[in-house]
Design an enzyme around this catalytic site. Structure first.
Site, mmCIF file in Angstrom:
data_model
loop_
_atom_site.group_PDB
_atom_site.id
_atom_site.type_symbol
_atom_site.label_atom_id
_atom_site.label_comp_id
_atom_site.label_asym_id
_atom_site.label_seq_id
_atom_site.Cartn_x
_atom_site.Cartn_y
_atom_site.Cartn_z
ATOM 1 N N SER A 283 0.527 -1.304 0.000
ATOM 2 C CA SER A 283 0.102 -0.068 -0.059
ATOM 3 C C SER A 283 0.872 1.326 0.139
ATOM 4 C CB SER A 283 -0.853 -0.134 1.118
ATOM 5 O OG SER A 283 -1.849 0.993 1.439
ATOM 6 N N ASP B 253 -3.296 6.355 -3.032
ATOM 7 C CA ASP B 253 -2.065 5.704 -2.336
ATOM 8 C C ASP B 253 -1.581 4.523 -3.248
ATOM 9 O OD1 ASP B 253 -3.979 3.529 -2.130
ATOM 10 O OD2 ASP B 253 -3.272 3.126 0.054
ATOM 11 N N PRO C 139 -2.291 1.205 20.186
ATOM 12 C CA PRO C 139 -1.058 0.541 19.575
ATOM 13 C C PRO C 139 -1.280 0.438 18.386
ATOM 14 C CG PRO C 139 -2.379 -1.039 20.721
ATOM 15 C CD PRO C 139 -2.970 0.209 20.992
HETATM 16 C C1 16G Z 1 -3.882 -0.489 7.537
HETATM 17 C C2 16G Z 1 -5.324 -0.615 7.215
HETATM 18 C C3 16G Z 1 -5.918 0.618 7.462
HETATM 19 C C4 16G Z 1 -5.696 1.472 8.692
HETATM 20 C C5 16G Z 1 -4.161 1.471 9.037
HETATM 21 C C6 16G Z 1 -3.719 1.894 10.604
HETATM 22 C C7 16G Z 1 -6.536 -1.852 5.873
HETATM 23 C C8 16G Z 1 -6.824 -2.468 4.467
HETATM 24 N N1 16G Z 1 -5.569 -1.052 6.190
HETATM 25 O O1 16G Z 1 -3.215 0.220 6.739
HETATM 26 O O2 16G Z 1 -7.348 0.777 7.602
HETATM 27 O O3 16G Z 1 -6.015 2.830 8.988
HETATM 28 O O4 16G Z 1 -3.687 0.152 8.896
HETATM 29 O O5 16G Z 1 -2.498 1.480 10.730
HETATM 30 O O6 16G Z 1 -7.228 -2.388 6.865
HETATM 31 P P1 16G Z 1 -1.938 1.721 12.168
HETATM 32 O O7 16G Z 1 -2.480 0.416 13.088
HETATM 33 O O8 16G Z 1 -0.394 1.489 12.012
HETATM 34 O O9 16G Z 1 -2.279 2.863 12.817
HETATM 35 MG MG MG Z 2 -3.887 1.028 0.222
#
Ligand code: 16G
Ligand code: MG
EC number: 5.4.2.3
Length: 565
Positions: free
Chosen positions: A73, A298, A519
């Site tokens: 991504s 993205d 987290p």
């Molecule tokens: C991933 C998730 C996204 C979320 C992000 C949070 C999917 C397809 N992607 O990119 O939705 O906003 O993680 O990241 O579910 P974090 O847990 O590191 O804050």
């Molecule tokens: Mg993405």
């Protein structure tokens, strides 16, 4: 004959192929918020075990087609990742994440055989069934080698034949679309033509029903041309192809399209850059004019950020929350015009704790709003409970889901005037335009353009729906993010003990103050979000909370970031 037992030849096939993909000792893998994601050079053994899991998942679900998407991504180019797509085009069922993790962490080929055996027994998987898997990847240079490891995993899958198809280089939402199309082909729920071309055709046909060609009265508010920042990723080809289908209706101009140049993916561009930096990608600066809007995708084109320059040339961001606000109101309006009551079809919005407080306030006055933990799968499932479920993360992931009942109501509804009929047809076209499987930047982009044209609005009018509360996001590096546990959709901490009480006492001191700590699901950090009525206070609150988090986990005082006053 059905079988839940691995034969001797199954076992030796797994061991032989697993020997080519051994796990380095000391590495631990975790199927997280969006699958496995890390530095690409560590992923080879994971790809292999994911191939096996994909085949087993297909066997478990009566040979339905399972998707595998290879992408990281918006992460840097040197990262990669992999996630599984269930038959309806949604994310892998959560209960299977643990099995995927267990297989990935097997310390030896023999241990892997043991884990597979455990899984097959626990889940009563009939190994004799054939398996069907399709896969695609984004433009990352590490993709082809990782795909070969995946294919070894598919070959190693025990029992009946595993058939697999390489769908090539695709956006994540197109792969999700293909999975759903292929599984519903020939059924009453047929979703679309199961090809990449079928996807563009479906979106373009729906868009053309909603918006008349340029030059006709109905299209006067659509932009002459829309700059689309493709993050130098897989969204480039998809945007170029989609643009051809939309000629005469909207002119899409792809920007940041260097997919063959090394090192530029997501660099200084893309939806994540815009959201976190809150400014234009530098490459857009000479292109965007005052009063003009543009958007950024993205690296795998499932996230969308809009923005515009006001008449003084000042950058203004229109994020996922603003998209939700724009879209939710639109459905209410169209339903009313079509003569469909709120009792027949309910519209609801799903957000996460990151949604700006002003957006939650705006939306709550109009529709039911629910808050769920971060990650598309949580939002998606919650949105399924509404007739029309709008879900968006502030970072630009999201879509609108129509329940089976909603589709029936729309099909059967008898309009009593030509105006009602037109609104009804628009609603039906929207069910075709909007990707029902997962958040899709390209489909969302067309949705936004339709709503703005329908209302005769530009970026400024859209932006004025509400004013964002000033906010600040900070991350704190910790030794063990597992020490942080949350409840209430990640808005409150339950561990470390006592920390939430301290936070509450601090937050109370700030006008309009709100803050939470969670987290990360994708990085070894703890994230802190804060908002307040004034920008300086939002910043101060975020840093003070970050300081408390840092001290809590015993961070070295000498290296305490100086902003954490
Ligand atoms: C991933 C998730 C996204 C979320 C992000 C949070 C999917 C397809 N992607 O990119 O939705 O906003 O993680 O990241 O579910 P974090 O847990 O590191 O804050
Ligand atoms: Mg993405």
């Amino acid at each position: 004959m059905s079988s839940n037992v691995l034969s001797e030849s199954d076992k030796s096939k797994v061991v032989d192929l697993a020997n080519r993909h051994t796990k380095p000792s000391g590495t631990t893998y975790q199927y997280g918020t969006a699958g496995f994601r890390m530095k690409a050079d560590q992923l080879d053994p994971v790809m292999f075990t994911v191939g096996i899991v994909a085949a087993l998942r297909s066997k478990k679900l009566d040979s339905k087609i399972i998707g595998v998407m290879v992408t990281a991504s918006h992460n840097p180019e040197e990262d990669n990742g992999v996630k599984l797509v269930d038959p309806r085009g949604d994310m892998l069922e959560q209960a299977w994440e643990g099995y995927a993790t267990a297989l990935a962490n097997s310390s030896s080929p023999e241990e892997l055989v043991h884990q597979i055996h455990q899984m097959v027994t626990a889940l009563q998987i009939d190994l004799s069934k054939p398996a069907n898997v399709i896969y695609a990847r984004d433009t990352r240079p590490s993709g082809p080698a990782l795909v070969s490891a995946l294919v070894d995993g598919l070959k190693a899958a025990p029992g009946g034949t595993t058939t697999y198809t390489d769908e090539g280089v695709l956006t994540t939402p197109i792969l999700h679309y293909l999975v759903r199309c292929k599984n519903t082909l020939g059924t009453e729920e047929e979703y679309g033509v199961p090809t990449e071309e079928g996807y563009y055709e479906k979106l373009a046909t729906a868009f053309k029903k909603l918006l008349k060609p340029r030059g006709s009265i109905d299209s006067q508010n659509a932009p002459e041309e829309l700059l689309v920042d493709c993050a130098n990723g897989v969204g480039t080809t998809a945007t170029e192809k989609l643009a051809k289908h939309l000629e005469g209706y909207i002119k899409l101009i792809p920007v940041n399209t260097s997919i063959d140049k090394l090192g530029v993916l997501n660099k200084g561009c893309g939806a994540d850059y815009v959201k976190t930096q809150q400014k234009l990608p530098p490459s857009m600066v000479p292109l965007l004019q005052p009063n003009q809007r543009a958007c950024s995708l993205d690296g795998d084109a499932d996230r969308l950020m809009y923005y515009y320059l006001d008449r003084n040339g000042k950058f203004k961001m229109l994020d996922g929350d603003k998209i939700a606000a724009l879209v939710a109101g639109f459905f209410g309006e169209l339903m009313e015009h079509a003569g469909i009551s709120k009792e027949e079809l309910d519209v609801g919005v799903v957000q996460t704790a990151y949604a700006n407080g002003a957006s939650t306030h705006y939306l709550s006055q109009r529709v039911p709003v629910q808050c769920v933990p971060t990650g598309v799968k949580h939002l998606h499932h919650a949105a399924e409970h509404y007739s029309i479920g709008v879900y968006f993360e502030a970072n630009g992931h999201g879509t609108v889901l129509f329940s089976a009942n909603a589709l029936n109501v729309l099909r059967r509804h008898q309009a009593t005037s030509p105006a009602q009929q037109a609104s009804l047809e628009n609603l039906i076209a929207l069910t075709e335009l909007i990707n029902q499987t997962v958040g899709d930047a390209l489909s969302d982009m067309l949705l936004v353009e339709v709503v703005l044209a329908y209302r005769g609005h530009g970026g400024a009018e859209w932006d004025s729906l509400y004013t964002d509360l000033p906010n600040r996001l900070v991350k704190v590096s910790v030794k063990d993010r597992g020490a942080f546990k949350t409840e209430d959709a990640e808005r409150r901490l339950t561990a470390p003990q006592g920390l939430q009480d301290k936070l509450d006492a601090l937050i109370k001191k700030y006008e309009g103050g709100r803050a939470f700590v969670r987290p990360s699901g994708t990085e070894d950090v703890v994230r802190v979000y804060a908002e307040a009525t004034h920008k300086v206070e939002a910043d101060e609150l975020a840093f003070k909370v970050a300081g408390m988090v840092y001290d809590e986990v015993g961070g070295d005082p000498a290296s305490r970031p100086k902003e954490f006053m």
